[in-house]
Design a protein around this motif. Structure first.
Motif: not given
Length: 512
Positions: A177-200
């Motif tokens: 169901e994922s657009p990237t055809k991957s699963s399993g790293n949601y916690g890391l994706l959260d961290q990246i989202a937080a870093l993007r928020w910080v950057k912006e």
């Protein structure tokens, strides 16, 4: 009763925060209202950085925030990620643990400490990623309080992210169901989202969006290692601090970084444990029921997207994100007290684990007698799980031509009662954050001096990529030839890594 007492103290601290002077800052999503401490530090807690990962958003990449009108009050920590209730154990008193409540799937929040909310301040930014074996933890841990570091002139950010099965479940249905055809790293994706928020947004809090250091300890340090290796995090930071954790050799169940296909099968097994046959049914279960069925570690996975391949291969090919690295580990990660054993038992366990190579390991970690064997056993376990990982990263990073600073923390933390665990896992954190004030221990003057020095090294590194500063012992850059490190003990000083030979033996046997 101890847990309820901690909750009461937490709620009282919230009342104090509400009574303090307000600080209002504009973000890309709306105004946030924090408070100003008596020492003039602006504090914002529980700032959302992504939409709640609940309902249909469970086991999906973090969704964007929806803007709000008016001021969002951000004076208390957001909930810990979904996990079992934290409880003290061994040397880990409540100062090392997040509060027992609230715990929720709605957990994607961050916290900010700054001594200037001016856009022109352009201060170095530290983004702290908590540990907890990827199974628990949270940013509201008392020793992670950022006020003392903010007083020294940097902006401190701490984040929550999904952990446990909610952060790292892989499954074929999720991949499909994922657009990237991957699963399993949601916690890391959260961290990246937080870093993007910080950057912006961090410039509005006095931070420099082009001078960001990511930092973490234990699973937080392993997360730092993953972020440095992920193409999705490119450009979001310039420096990294990794304390006791990385993903370079076997020997630690948290750093297998298995393939997505392997973890998809583990995900299928987990659905069976929950007595459901589809992700749709699993999403319908209460989070508390799901947590009760967790009987294994869920951790980062090589998914071809967040982590395109194994981290050692990424670093060897110089495909990791360019950074200046500060890394190290503690003298007794497992504590000075290990289960009693005899010399014969120790030799037998080494022979079972290393088989035909056991003589090499026994030579490198040779106990003198039964009295010495507990120390050597603890040292070997510490190096296998933590020391070898950070040592390997430092060597590879240095050989790739990048600057590294390495340390060993060897200062015994003061015991609680009659327990003595020495420089155990996490013991360095209150020193690095200069937060000994949160402990009711018999601290001596040298402890406070250590905390002042260590936190100053960390702050200097965040500011300019070099830990050195006035009145501090010189910290030499690390390289794989001279192997000079900063030894943090009763008298911090630069020394040649004393046990490099033993670590080299382990690396020769356990490298991927």
């Amino acid at each position: 009763m101890k847990n309820w007492g901690f909750v009461i103290l937490f709620l009282l601290s919230c009342r104090v925060a509400i009574a303090q002077q307000s600080s209002v800052v504009k973000t890309n999503y709306g105004l946030v209202e924090g408070y100003i401490t008596p020492s003039k530090i602006h504090v914002f807690k529980g700032v959302p950085y992504a939409a709640p990962p609940v309902g249909e958003n469970r086991w999906k990449a973090p969704m964007p925030l929806v803007s709000w009108k008016g001021k969002k009050v951000c004076r208390i920590y957001g909930p810990n990620a979904m996990q079992e209730k934290p409880a003290p154990f061994r040397g880990y008193t409540v100062e090392f643990l997040p509060p027992v409540a609230p715990i929720s799937e709605d957990c994607l929040y961050l916290n900010i400490w700054t001594n200037s909310a001016s856009k022109t301040a352009k201060k170095g930014v530290l983004v702290w990623i908590h540990g907890g074996a990827f199974m628990g933890g949270g940013s509201a841990v008392p020793i992670y309080d950022g006020e003392a570091l903010a007083k020294k002139g940097i902006v401190v950010v701490s984040i929550n992210y999904r952990v446990n099965v909610f952060g790292f479940l892989a499954h074929s249905e999720l991949s499909a169901e994922s657009p990237t055809k991957s699963s399993g790293n949601y916690g890391l994706l959260d961290q990246i989202a937080a870093l993007r928020w910080v950057k912006e947004n961090i410039q509005n809090f006095g931070g420099d969006p082009n001078n960001i250091t990511i930092a973490g300890q234990s699973a937080g340090s392993m997360s730092v290692n993953c972020l440095v290796s992920s193409p999705l995090a490119a450009g979001l930071f310039q420096k990294a601090i990794a304390e006791s954790g990385a993903c370079f050799t076997s020997g630690n169940p948290l750093i297998k970084t298995p393939s997505m296909q392997q973890e998809e099968q583990e995900g299928a097994n987990f659905l069976k444990k929950c007595n459901v046959s589809s992700i749709k049914e699993l999403r319908a279960l209460p989070a508390e029921v799901i947590v009760q069925n967790v009987k294994r570690f869920f951790a980062p996975v090589i998914d071809g997207y967040v982590l395109p391949e194994a981290i050692p291969a990424i670093v060897a090919q110089k495909k990791d994100n360019p950074i200046i690295l500060l890394t190290g580990w503690n003298e007794y990660e497992g504590g000075k007290k290990v289960p009693p054993t005899t010399l014969n038992d120790f030799q037998a366990s080494v022979e079972k684990q290393f088989k035909e190579n056991s003589s090499k390991v026994l030579s490198a970690y040779a106990p003198i007698n039964d009295q010495d064997v507990a120390v050597k056993k603890g040292k070997l376990e510490s190096d296998l799980i933590f020391g070898l990982q950070n040592y390997t990263w430092a060597n590879l990073h240095s050989k790739n031509g990048s600057k590294v600073y390495m340390y060993r923390f060897a200062q015994d933390i003061k015991p609680k009662g009659d327990a003595l665990y020495g420089a155990f896992h996490t013991a360095e954190v209150p020193f690095a954050f200069d937060n000994l004030k949160f402990f009711n221990r018999n601290w001596e003057q040298q402890d406070h001096q250590m905390a002042k020095a260590m936190s100053s090294y960390w702050v200097n590194f965040v500011k300019n990529g070099n830990p050195n500063g006035a009145s501090l012992p010189q910290w030499q850059p690390y390289d794989s030839e001279k192997k000079m490190i900063m030894m943090f003990n009763e008298k911090p000083s630069a020394v040649s890594l004393p046990d490099a030979g033993a670590l080299d033996v382990l690396y020769s046997l356990l490298k991927y």
